[in-house]
Each structure stands twice: as structure tokens, then as C-alpha cells.
Design an enzyme around this catalytic site. Structure first.
Site, PDB file in Angstrom:
ATOM      1  N   ILE A 138       0.859  -1.180   0.000  1.00 31.03           N
ATOM      2  CA  ILE A 138       0.000   0.000   0.000  1.00 31.03           C
ATOM      3  C   ILE A 138       0.898   1.235   0.000  1.00 31.03           C
ATOM      4  O   ILE A 138       2.058   1.174   0.409  1.00 31.03           O
ATOM      5  CB  ILE A 138      -0.977   0.011   1.203  1.00 31.03           C
ATOM      6  CG1 ILE A 138      -0.232  -0.151   2.529  1.00 31.03           C
ATOM      7  CG2 ILE A 138      -2.035  -1.059   1.047  1.00 31.03           C
ATOM      8  CD1 ILE A 138      -1.150  -0.164   3.743  1.00 31.03           C
ATOM      9  N   ASP A 139       0.365   2.331  -0.487  1.00 33.54           N
ATOM     10  CA  ASP A 139       1.159   3.540  -0.659  1.00 33.54           C
ATOM     11  C   ASP A 139       1.679   4.076   0.674  1.00 33.54           C
ATOM     12  O   ASP A 139       1.101   3.823   1.737  1.00 33.54           O
ATOM     13  CB  ASP A 139       0.326   4.631  -1.344  1.00 33.54           C
ATOM     14  CG  ASP A 139      -0.110   4.244  -2.743  1.00 33.54           C
ATOM     15  OD1 ASP A 139       0.553   3.385  -3.342  1.00 33.54           O
ATOM     16  OD2 ASP A 139      -1.116   4.800  -3.217  1.00 33.54           O
ATOM     17  N   LYS A 140       2.726   4.860   0.594  1.00 36.01           N
ATOM     18  CA  LYS A 140       3.353   5.438   1.778  1.00 36.01           C
ATOM     19  C   LYS A 140       2.349   6.159   2.663  1.00 36.01           C
ATOM     20  O   LYS A 140       2.332   5.966   3.886  1.00 36.01           O
ATOM     21  CB  LYS A 140       4.462   6.413   1.355  1.00 36.01           C
ATOM     22  CG  LYS A 140       5.091   7.193   2.506  1.00 36.01           C
ATOM     23  CD  LYS A 140       6.143   8.178   2.005  1.00 36.01           C
ATOM     24  CE  LYS A 140       6.729   8.988   3.153  1.00 36.01           C
ATOM     25  NZ  LYS A 140       7.754   9.964   2.702  1.00 36.01           N
ATOM     26  N   ARG A 242      -6.762   5.795  -5.949  1.00 39.18           N
ATOM     27  CA  ARG A 242      -6.495   7.229  -6.130  1.00 39.18           C
ATOM     28  C   ARG A 242      -6.705   7.651  -7.580  1.00 39.18           C
ATOM     29  O   ARG A 242      -7.304   8.690  -7.858  1.00 39.18           O
ATOM     30  CB  ARG A 242      -5.067   7.529  -5.670  1.00 39.18           C
ATOM     31  CG  ARG A 242      -4.836   7.238  -4.194  1.00 39.18           C
ATOM     32  CD  ARG A 242      -3.353   7.210  -3.847  1.00 39.18           C
ATOM     33  NE  ARG A 242      -2.739   8.530  -4.040  1.00 39.18           N
ATOM     34  CZ  ARG A 242      -1.438   8.729  -4.004  1.00 39.18           C
ATOM     35  NH1 ARG A 242      -0.599   7.699  -3.812  1.00 39.18           N
ATOM     36  NH2 ARG A 242      -0.949   9.945  -4.160  1.00 39.18           N
TER      37      ARG A 242
END
Length: 316
Positions: A138-140, A242
Site C-alpha cells: 500500500i502507498d506510503k 487514487r
């Protein structure tokens, strides 16, 4: 050594072998797929093939998982919030702001650095020395649940579930505006942006990406509207939620890449990065065969956003 098996489905005829593998194995890069093919670990219909081999519909692709390599990333004594752990896997809570694996500019302080300290050499090696144990990511600036494989057998079993879309993942987020309809499915391919290589974009030549969404609440604050949303991933492309929500005109609140962090910051000045949380995962344990599922409560930053919205206006 464990072997992953895939079938070249409709729509993939004519695709390069490395491109197909990068899509079939969620967290595998195309360059890593090419390295594995060059090492002789990949075969099509029983024959070793190079990364540029052109597949045909119905081809059987086999990937022989390599022995784990000594990790190049450094172990660091970073606290981990472990939800579940046994001899084959871990389920961890990744906090907002933590990078999953080392990369240029983020060599230290990542989840992998913490895992190496906690697990030592007991992590799967399929994704190479910089991503040991990482099955999906998962993204930062996204918080929430992540599964880590401790060995290649567990990694293979989890990867197969992801490839067959039987691995369930639900996220919660807050988006700008009010999506219409309030529930639906976004089925739009995603690829690297042709104008900014650091971004992803909806692109007909990209990989198929499917996101199911539902509205949990709608709010108005000042002259703007925001919606509390639920997302279920059928695929797992980079920045998928996103990009998909931005393509509908409803970017995630706080998203400084696909939205307007400046606009959102006027209402939520404490929000750094997108308001997105990996709230639920469900899967069959790859070794025991037992179905497992885990839920993660919304973190403080998320609850603070909802509290601000609810105090401005009651939900419709």
C-alpha cells in the site's frame, strides 16, 4: 522449490512474457520478471522462454520460485504493530507515512527494514532482495493492513489468491465531492502516465483495473462537499483507488498527486497525504487452508476528518 502456475487468459494473447508476469504477480516489477526469465525460472507450456516471448491465449506459464537471497536492505529496530503471526505469515498494521520497501530516496525506515529486524532471514524471496516477504503493498501515505509471507510456499499461495481475485481487500476513504451514482464499479485500465513518469493514469494500453465503490456518508463543509467511501479492490494496480476516483472527478482528500491538497488543507490542515485506509483483508491461509479475515479500525487522522465533516453538517 515452489512453482506458481498461470494461464494466459483472453486479452493477453500477444503480450510479452515479462509484462504478463508483472501483471499476474501483483507486487512484481517488469524488470524483476525479466530477471527471473533470464535465470531460467520461467517456462511456457513446459519450455524455458525469454522475457520477450509473445504469449498466446491458453498458454500455461510456470514460475519456479528462487531460493531467498541474502537481503541487501538493512534490519532496523522499528516497532511493528502485528495483528497476527505464525510460522508462515504476518498481518501488520502499516502506519501512515511509512514506505513499504526500500527505494531510491527511502533506503531506511521502511516496513521491510522493520521486518528484517523482527523476522531475520525468515521471509520469502520471490520479489528479490529489496522486497523480502512483500506479497502486496500500500502507498506510503495510506494506512492499514498488509500481509507478509515468511516463506516462498506461503508467498505462492497468497499470490495465487490475488491472481484469482479470491483475496478480499476493502478500504475506506474520504473523497472530494459527491460521486454519482453513489455506488458503482470503475473498470478502467491503469498505466504509467505518459506526461509524468512518477504518476499513474487511466490509459487504454495499461493493465485492467477494477474498483467497486460505495458511499457511506455525504457532507457539506463551507462551499465544498466530501463523501465517506468504501472501496473493494478486484485488482491491485499502483495507486488504483487514487487514480480511479480522480478520473471520476472525486480525488481522495489530501491527495497531493491526483487531487488538490491545497483545497483540502483549508478544511483539514493536519491531513498529510490521501485520506485512505486499508480496513479489511480476507484470505485462505496458504498452508493450513483456514479462511482468515482481519479488520482495522480507522486511525486517528481519519476519525478526525470525519469528526470535522460531521460537525459541519449531518450526513444526508
Amino acid at each position: 522449490m515452489p512453482i506458481l502456475e498461470f494461464t494466459c487468459g483472453d486479452g493477453w494473447g500477444g503480450a510479452r512474457l515479462d509484462v504478463f508476469l508483472a501483471s499476474a504477480c501483483e507486487n512484481m516489477s517488469r524488470s524483476r520478471a525479466g530477471e527471473l526469465a533470464a535465470s531460467g525460472a520461467v517456462s511456457v507450456n513446459g519450455e524455458k522462454k525469454t522475457k520477450s516471448f509473445s504469449l498466446r491465449t491458453g498458454d500455461r506459464v510456470s514460475l519456479e520460485l528462487p531460493e531467498p537471497e541474502s537481503p541487501e536492505a538493512k534490519a532496523e529496530d522499528i516497532p511493528l504493530e502485528i495483528v497476527f503471526e505464525d510460522g508462515d505469515l504476518l498481518v501488520v498494521e502499516k502506519p501512515k507515512g511509512m514506505v513499504v520497501h526500500p527505494a531510491p530516496g527511502s533506503e531506511n525506515g521502511t516496513l521491510v527494514n522493520a521486518l528484517l529486524w523482527h523476522c531475520g532471514a525468515s521471509l520469502s524471496g520471490i520479489n528479490g532482495v529489496m522486497r523480502p516477504g512483500i506479497v502486496h503493498r500500500i502507498d506510503k501515505m495510506t494506512s492499514g493492513l498488509l500481509i507478509v509471507a515468511k516463506n516462498d510456499a506461503a508467498h505462492a499461495g497468497l499470490a495465487a489468491q490475488i491472481e484469482k481475485h479470491s483475496f478480499s481487500r476493502r478500504y475506506e476513504g474520504v473523497v472530494f465531492g459527491r460521486p454519482a451514482p453513489e455506488a458503482g464499479t470503475v473498470d478502467r485500465p491503469i498505466g504509467r502516465s505518459k506526461t509524468d513518469r512518477k504518476k499513474m493514469a487511466v490509459d487504454r494500453s495499461g493493465r485492467r483495473a477494477i474498483t467497486h465503490y460505495a458511499t457511506l456518508g455525504q457532507y457539506r463543509i463551507g462551499n465544498a462537499a466530501y463523501s465517506h467511501m468504501s472501496f473493494v479492490l478486484e485488482t491491485g494496480r499502483t495507486h488504483q483507488i487514487r487514480v480511479h476516483m480522480s478520473s471520476l472527478g472525486h480525488p481522495l482528500a489530501g491527495d497531493d498527486v491526483y487531487g488538490s491538497a491545497k483545497r483540502d488543507g483549508a478544511f483539514f490542515p493536519w491531513l498529510e497525504g490521501q485520506c485512505l485506509h486499508a480496513a479489511h483483508i480476507g484470505f485462505v491461509h496458504p498452508i493450513t487452508g483456514k479462511f482468515m479475515e482481519f479488520d482495522s479500525p480507522r486511525p486517528e487522522y481519519f476519525e478526525r476528518v470525519l469528526k470535522k465533516l460531521k460537525s459541519a453538517e449531518k450526513p444526508d
